[in-house]
Design a protein around this motif. Structure first.
Motif, PDB file in Angstrom:
ATOM      1  N   VAL A 128       0.840  -1.195   0.000  1.00 39.00           N
ATOM      2  CA  VAL A 128       0.000   0.000   0.000  1.00 39.00           C
ATOM      3  C   VAL A 128       0.872   1.240   0.000  1.00 39.00           C
ATOM      4  O   VAL A 128       0.626   2.197  -0.740  1.00 39.00           O
ATOM      5  N   ALA A 129       1.924   1.229   0.820  1.00 40.93           N
ATOM      6  CA  ALA A 129       2.799   2.401   0.928  1.00 40.93           C
ATOM      7  C   ALA A 129       3.463   2.703  -0.408  1.00 40.93           C
ATOM      8  O   ALA A 129       3.747   3.860  -0.719  1.00 40.93           O
ATOM      9  N   HIS A 130       3.714   1.672  -1.189  1.00 44.43           N
ATOM     10  CA  HIS A 130       4.310   1.899  -2.498  1.00 44.43           C
ATOM     11  C   HIS A 130       3.272   2.299  -3.526  1.00 44.43           C
ATOM     12  O   HIS A 130       3.627   2.640  -4.654  1.00 44.43           O
ATOM     13  N   GLY A 131       2.004   2.243  -3.153  1.00 43.59           N
ATOM     14  CA  GLY A 131       0.952   2.563  -4.102  1.00 43.59           C
ATOM     15  C   GLY A 131       0.784   1.481  -5.150  1.00 43.59           C
ATOM     16  O   GLY A 131       0.223   1.726  -6.217  1.00 43.59           O
ATOM     17  N   ALA A 132       1.295   0.284  -4.863  1.00 47.50           N
ATOM     18  CA  ALA A 132       1.229  -0.801  -5.838  1.00 47.50           C
ATOM     19  C   ALA A 132      -0.087  -1.540  -5.689  1.00 47.50           C
ATOM     20  O   ALA A 132      -0.142  -2.694  -5.263  1.00 47.50           O
ATOM     21  N   ALA A 133      -1.179  -0.865  -6.075  1.00 43.70           N
ATOM     22  CA  ALA A 133      -2.516  -1.399  -5.822  1.00 43.70           C
ATOM     23  C   ALA A 133      -2.773  -2.698  -6.571  1.00 43.70           C
ATOM     24  O   ALA A 133      -3.406  -3.612  -6.044  1.00 43.70           O
ATOM     25  N   MET A 134      -2.290  -2.776  -7.788  1.00 47.72           N
ATOM     26  CA  MET A 134      -2.579  -3.960  -8.600  1.00 47.72           C
ATOM     27  C   MET A 134      -1.784  -5.176  -8.135  1.00 47.72           C
ATOM     28  O   MET A 134      -2.298  -6.293  -8.138  1.00 47.72           O
ATOM     29  N   PHE A 187      -3.570 -11.039  -3.279  1.00 39.84           N
ATOM     30  CA  PHE A 187      -4.704 -11.493  -2.473  1.00 39.84           C
ATOM     31  C   PHE A 187      -5.754 -12.197  -3.322  1.00 39.84           C
ATOM     32  O   PHE A 187      -6.878 -12.401  -2.882  1.00 39.84           O
ATOM     33  N   CYS A 220       0.510   7.407  -0.423  1.00 40.07           N
ATOM     34  CA  CYS A 220      -0.163   6.953   0.792  1.00 40.07           C
ATOM     35  C   CYS A 220       0.527   7.529   2.017  1.00 40.07           C
ATOM     36  O   CYS A 220       1.234   6.832   2.739  1.00 40.07           O
ATOM     37  N   LEU A 276      -0.026   6.019   5.774  1.00 35.91           N
ATOM     38  CA  LEU A 276       0.610   4.731   6.031  1.00 35.91           C
ATOM     39  C   LEU A 276       2.118   4.887   6.114  1.00 35.91           C
ATOM     40  O   LEU A 276       2.772   4.277   6.963  1.00 35.91           O
ATOM     41  N   ILE A 277       2.660   5.746   5.253  1.00 38.59           N
ATOM     42  CA  ILE A 277       4.110   5.957   5.291  1.00 38.59           C
ATOM     43  C   ILE A 277       4.507   6.588   6.628  1.00 38.59           C
ATOM     44  O   ILE A 277       5.509   6.213   7.238  1.00 38.59           O
ATOM     45  N   GLU A 296       4.383   3.844   9.246  1.00 43.37           N
ATOM     46  CA  GLU A 296       5.548   2.960   9.177  1.00 43.37           C
ATOM     47  C   GLU A 296       6.800   3.677   9.664  1.00 43.37           C
ATOM     48  O   GLU A 296       7.640   3.092  10.336  1.00 43.37           O
ATOM     49  N   VAL A 331      -8.696   2.214   2.178  1.00 40.80           N
ATOM     50  CA  VAL A 331      -7.843   1.076   1.827  1.00 40.80           C
ATOM     51  C   VAL A 331      -8.366  -0.252   2.381  1.00 40.80           C
ATOM     52  O   VAL A 331      -8.560  -1.213   1.632  1.00 40.80           O
ATOM     53  N   VAL A 342      -9.194  -3.966   0.576  1.00 41.86           N
ATOM     54  CA  VAL A 342      -8.379  -5.166   0.759  1.00 41.86           C
ATOM     55  C   VAL A 342      -9.285  -6.336   1.135  1.00 41.86           C
ATOM     56  O   VAL A 342      -9.141  -7.445   0.648  1.00 41.86           O
ATOM     57  N   VAL A 398      -6.946  -1.066  -4.176  1.00 42.23           N
ATOM     58  CA  VAL A 398      -7.061  -0.041  -3.138  1.00 42.23           C
ATOM     59  C   VAL A 398      -6.935   1.335  -3.777  1.00 42.23           C
ATOM     60  O   VAL A 398      -6.159   1.506  -4.715  1.00 42.23           O
ATOM     61  N   VAL A 419      -5.293   3.959  -3.661  1.00 36.73           N
ATOM     62  CA  VAL A 419      -4.080   4.767  -3.508  1.00 36.73           C
ATOM     63  C   VAL A 419      -3.134   4.361  -4.618  1.00 36.73           C
ATOM     64  O   VAL A 419      -3.296   3.282  -5.200  1.00 36.73           O
ATOM     65  N   GLY A 420      -2.160   5.192  -4.889  1.00 28.80           N
ATOM     66  CA  GLY A 420      -1.155   4.875  -5.900  1.00 28.80           C
ATOM     67  C   GLY A 420      -1.779   4.558  -7.241  1.00 28.80           C
ATOM     68  O   GLY A 420      -2.626   5.292  -7.740  1.00 28.80           O
ATOM     69  N   THR A 421      -1.389   3.418  -7.801  1.00 30.16           N
ATOM     70  CA  THR A 421      -1.884   3.065  -9.132  1.00 30.16           C
ATOM     71  C   THR A 421      -3.352   2.693  -9.123  1.00 30.16           C
ATOM     72  O   THR A 421      -3.966   2.564 -10.177  1.00 30.16           O
ATOM     73  N   GLY A 422      -3.919   2.499  -7.917  1.00 28.50           N
ATOM     74  CA  GLY A 422      -5.329   2.140  -7.847  1.00 28.50           C
ATOM     75  C   GLY A 422      -6.237   3.349  -7.909  1.00 28.50           C
ATOM     76  O   GLY A 422      -7.453   3.212  -7.956  1.00 28.50           O
TER      77      GLY A 422
END
Lengths: 599, 377
Positions: free
Chosen positions: A520-526, A532, B55, B58-59, B62, B353, B357, B363, B365-368
């Motif tokens: 999620v932090a990387h934004g790698a949603a796909m 999953f 995100c 979340l960052i 972490e 998010v 999930v 989700v 965020v990012g590419t989603g």
């Protein structure tokens, strides 16, 4: 006035606690009361505790009177001549056992020279403060305490010659070292415990050096030649057990080759090693999936609908077969009866274990390590006299762990091997290091233990001298073949349709909560979605009521149980989510899905 | 020249523009050169911007959580001054982030105006701030059973040190014990109960109560410690009471602070509380020798104070404000949240998010985040 308790119960008072204690102790030493009685005074509250209960840990000490040990040279000589026994010493009040409480009132001298008039007892031997296994750590008094502890723990996991009758025993999960050796560097405890009759290690040549980075972070490099000659070679035995159980209604299991009609019949091939009695023959070479003991069980439940069901009276297949990825040879077969009179079949499986990358080895100093590389003998470093080490140990393991005894054992082992003798390394009472080094010098080696080694690959001389000698190394029972595990596709759980967990069930490796967060932090949603997807399902959902609908595979159409013929669309979701919707419904909560176009 | 810099007034921070101005004059830049410089700076700044869909929460979590695992679990730590315990380390961070109303060791650092900050009457001032009780000035208590009276003899040097007179003391004591008849004679104060026949037990209890009688100072401040820090005298206290301290004329109210965030919120407002969260958490992280970018803490402090109230990151605080039922249920006490949602007929629009999930959907965020938009005719 002091209160007196016997075994935790109040019994009365005495005028002087100290006087009372001394009287009791004297009576015990004189044999007037049993020697298992211990007295101690709690000095804070001036209370006397007399203990005779069981379960107290006690240890023997020599009694000291007026600054003098009661054990004289005369006693020692008579002991040597077998004229006197330990029990005689106890009877005479020369030796007595103290428990933890009485120890509090005692002042114990470590050595006879240390005795002052205040001392009450003398340690029998410095070795007495260690347990049996810890006493087997050579030169342990030179090690950091923590490593003495881990060193003794490691020895319990070492492979060895655990029992002389091993061929006829049915032990769970045992290993047997093929060529165990008596340690060159040993202690008194090795003699006392008759360690040489059941040794669990081998004397090998160890060089302390790095080797291309393959022994960093506690790894070790092993000589292929040594392994071929039998270093660390062992056999792993595993029993497979099956029993003819009896069930209610007079039904019983049957050990036999299952019929083809049986529910869950594997394949003819899987039963090919079974003899007519349904049990495998000795020396059969087995691989994954092969049946070892053929067995069928009666049907599980006999109730209600089953009487109309034609398949109901079929027996179930319940054979014992080889697990995923498991191989081995049948060692022997035992057919017997258990306590309830049921037929019991035990099959012992044997597997030869040749050391491989990932197997665990250790010296006796808690210096454990995993094999990082197996090098052909030709590529190993060699000395001028042509000696190649069996094992390369990284020097980086030494400074932070402070295992000085590891280094001392190395030179001691070298001296012992060269002059064909054992070296005494008893804790606090070992041969002096200086003498050992002097002996090494006399044998034509450097007293430092260093030698000039040559690079086995290039033949060049190493620019530094290498610390090389003999050590007693142990192979530990943790082997990769028992632990290696990976999975791409595989079995799933019935309830959640998610992958199973654990090696035995060929399970997946869980991508946990915190691992998910990194995606999620990387934004790698796909990527996250793909990871999953293991329990992904596509379900028909009714647009009207928002509940999961039904798809009729015969008529090829979907309908809603609530609304009948309504508009139904297919939605992709995780099966776990479908499950939670069902659970909501069971709580009388109506989870209504409102569908929306994705694009 | 000024014109060039003026253009960037809205897009670059003042300090950057000022620095650029200085550099430009020093290097004797032409207008076009200066413009190029400014454009380069703007470009550089834009590169540093957080991308849409990043995100950040979340960052931050972490970035604070990971060093948190390395933190030693030392509860007590002597923060430079002897005799004073201050909660530090992980327990302190938990205390702040949970938004606990009663903290374990409240504390103030009181800065002073001149000439007090130069050490004038610093001890006197400190004693005045400290909450004083009758017990602090009493030398002896004697109980007269026949008369049902308690005589308290007062140590004159002690009340002088507090800057009080015998008259002040009597007045203060009278105010606190209205149910008793209080009279004084010389160095003793006599308390008399109005009912006649008290048992010894009752009088003894009364005596114990009298010892705790408040006679002066500021309530809640149990310890004071004048210290010299960076050539300046100041007072460190155990116990906190900003409301009473800040209006004092000796006190520099601009720099004085407390470590009780809840109190700061009440006295100074939510913005001050936000800053206090950042400062206090940063202090702990720094003291452990860890390195966390302060902006992560600022984000946390922002979420804790966003709705104008100081809220902890608990199921009663920040989490309770989440829009999604599933997100709240996945944090703690799921059954409670699901049942309540069913009662009120809550709707979950699946915008954050965790819900996605759970449903195994991309989700947001990012590419989603990016979506296709179709033009409808």
């Amino acid at each position: 006035m002091a209160d007196v308790y016997t075994s935790g119960r109040f019994v009365g008072t005495v005028d002087s606690s100290e006087e009372f204690r001394q009287k009791l102790v004297e009576a015990r030493r004189a044999g007037e009361i049993p020697d298992t009685v211990n007295v101690h005074i709690d000095t804070d509250t001036d209370t006397v505790f007399v203990e005779s209960s069981k379960g107290r840990l006690r240890r023997p000490l020599i009694v000291v009177k007026d600054g003098k040990s009661l054990l004289t040279n005369d006693h020692l000589n008579r002991l040597k001549k077998n004229d006197l026994k330990w029990s005689d010493l106890m009877k005479d009040g020369i030796v007595e056992y103290l428990d933890a409480g009485e120890e509090e009132n005692a002042l114990i001298a470590f050595a006879e020279e240390d005795i002052t008039p205040e001392h009450t007892h003398l340690e029998v031997s410095a070795l007495a403060m260690f347990g049996l296994v810890t006493s087997l750590v050579p030169f342990a008094n030179y090690n950091s305490a923590q490593k003495v502890n881990t060193g003794s723990k490691n020895q319990k996991q070492a492979l060895g010659f655990y029992a002389a009758n091993y061929p006829i025993r049915m032990d769970m999960d045992v290993n047997l070292l093929h060529t165990p050796q008596r340690p060159i560097v040993k202690s008194v405890m090795h003699d006392i415990s008759e360690y040489e009759k059941h040794p669990s290690g081998q004397n090998i040549i160890v060089a302390v050096m790095s080797f291309g980075g393959y022994n960093m972070e506690d790894a070790i490099v092993i000589n292929r030649g040594s392994i071929d000659r039998g270093l660390g070679r062992s056999t792993y035995y595993r029993p497979m057990v099956s029993e003819e159980l009896r069930y209610s209604g007079g039904l019983v299991d049957e050990i036999s080759v299952p019929d083809k009609e049986v529910k869950g019949y594997k394949s003819e091939r899987d039963y090919r090693y079974l003899e007519d009695d349904g049990i495998i023959y000795p020396e059969a070479i087995l691989a994954e999936g092969d049946v070892v003991i053929g067995k069928t069980s009666p049907p599980r439940f006999l109730s209600g609908m089953d009487q109309y069901n034609l398949t109901a009276d079929l027996r179930r297949e319940s054979s014992v077969s080889m697990q995923h990825g498991e191989r081995g040879i049948v060692d022997f077969v035992l057919v017997t009866e258990n306590g309830e009179g049921n037929k019991l079949v035990q099959v012992k499986l044997r597997q030869e274990r040749i050391p491989e990358v990932g197997d665990k080895f250790t010296s006796r100093h808690g210096q454990k390590g995993v094999v990082g590389l197996i090098v052909p003998q030709a590529d190993m470093p060699f000395s001028a006299s042509g000696v190649t080490p069996d094992l390369l140990f990284s020097p980086h393991g030494i400074p932070t762990r402070m295992t000085m005894a590891h280094l001392i054992e190395l030179v001691a082992g070298k001296a012992g091997a060269l002059s064909a003798r054992t070296v005494d390394s008893t804790i606090f009472d070992s041969e002096p290091e200086a003498a050992i080094r002097q002996e090494l010098l006399g044998l034509g080696f450097r007293d430092s233990g260093l030698e000039t080694l040559y690079n086995g690959r290039t033949g060049e001389q190493y620019k530094v001298k290498i610390y090389i000698g003999n050590m007693y190394y142990l192979r530990l029972k943790h082997m990769v073949t028992n632990k290696i595990h990976s999975r791409a596709r595989g079995p799933v759980q019935l309830l959640t349709r998610q992958p199973t967990e654990g090696r035995a069930k060929e399970g997946g490796l869980r991508l946990g909560e915190m691992e998910k967060d990194t995606f999620v932090a990387h934004g790698a949603a796909m990527v996250l979605k793909e990871r999953f997807d293991s329990d992904r399902t596509t379900l028909p959902v009714c647009e009207e009521c928002g509940l999961v609908a039904i798809y009729d595979e015969y008529k090829k159409r979907a309908f809603c149980q609530v609304c009948g013929e309504s508009e139904i669309n297919f939605v992709e979701m995780s099966y776990a989510f479908k499950l939670i919707l069902d659970e909501f419904k069971s709580l009388c909560i109506y989870p209504k899905l409102r569908l929306e176009d994705k694009y | 020249m000024a014109d060039v810099f003026g253009q960037f007034k809205d897009s670059l921070p003042e300090s950057v523009i000022a620095d650029a101005k200085d550099a430009a004059t020093k290097e004797k830049m032409t207008d076009s050169q200066a413009k190029k410089l400014m454009e380069a700076l703007l470009d550089e700044q834009n590169k540093m911007r957080v991308a849409p869909g990043e995100c950040v929460g979340l960052i931050s979590a972490e970035s604070i959580g990971e060093p948190g695992t390395q933190m030693t679990l030392n509860t007590f730590h002597f923060a430079g001054v002897a005799e004073m315990n201050i909660t530090m380390g992980l327990p302190r961070i938990i205390e702040i982030l949970d938004g606990q109303k009663k903290i374990a060791t409240p504390m103030m650092e009181i800065y002073l105006h001149k000439p007090y900050s130069e050490g004038k009457d610093i001890k006197k001032l400190a004693l005045r701030i400290k909450e004083s009780k009758l017990d602090d000035v009493a030398r002896e208590y004697s109980i007269n059973l026949t008369e049902s009276t308690i005589d308290v003899s007062i140590d004159q040097t002690q009340i002088e040190a507090l800057g009080m007179t015998m008259g002040d003391l009597v007045k203060a004591v009278k105010k606190e014990n209205k149910s008793l008849t209080v009279s004084s004679e010389g160095e003793t104060i006599t308390f008399k109960t109005k009912t006649k026949d008290d048992t010894f037990n009752e009088i003894y209890k009364l005596k114990e109560k009298l010892r705790e009688t408040y006679i002066g100072g500021i309530k809640g401040i149990s310890q004071v410690l004048p210290v010299k820090r960076n050539e300046e005298f100041m007072i460190v206290t155990a116990g906190s009471n900003l409301k009473k301290i800040l209006p004092m004329e000796e006190v520099d109210s601009e720099r004085t602070f407390s470590n009780d965030i809840y109190e700061i919120e009440n006295v100074l407002g939510i913005e001050a509380a936000r800053q206090a969260i950042v400062n206090e958490v940063y202090k702990v992280i720094e003291s452990q020798g860890l390195n966390v970018d302060i902006r992560h803490l600022m984000l946390v402090a922002d979420t804790m104070t966003a709705d104008g109230n100081f809220k902890g990151i608990t199921r009663y605080g920040v989490v309770s404000g989440k829009a999604s039922v599933l997100a709240r249920a996945s944090f703690e006490t799921p059954i409670k949240h699901i049942l309540n949602a069913a009662l009120y007929g809550e709707e979950d629009s699946l915008t954050s998010v965790i819900e996605n999930v759970m449903l195994n959907q991309p989700v947001p965020v990012g590419t989603g985040l990016p979506k296709l938009q179709m033009k409808t005719k």
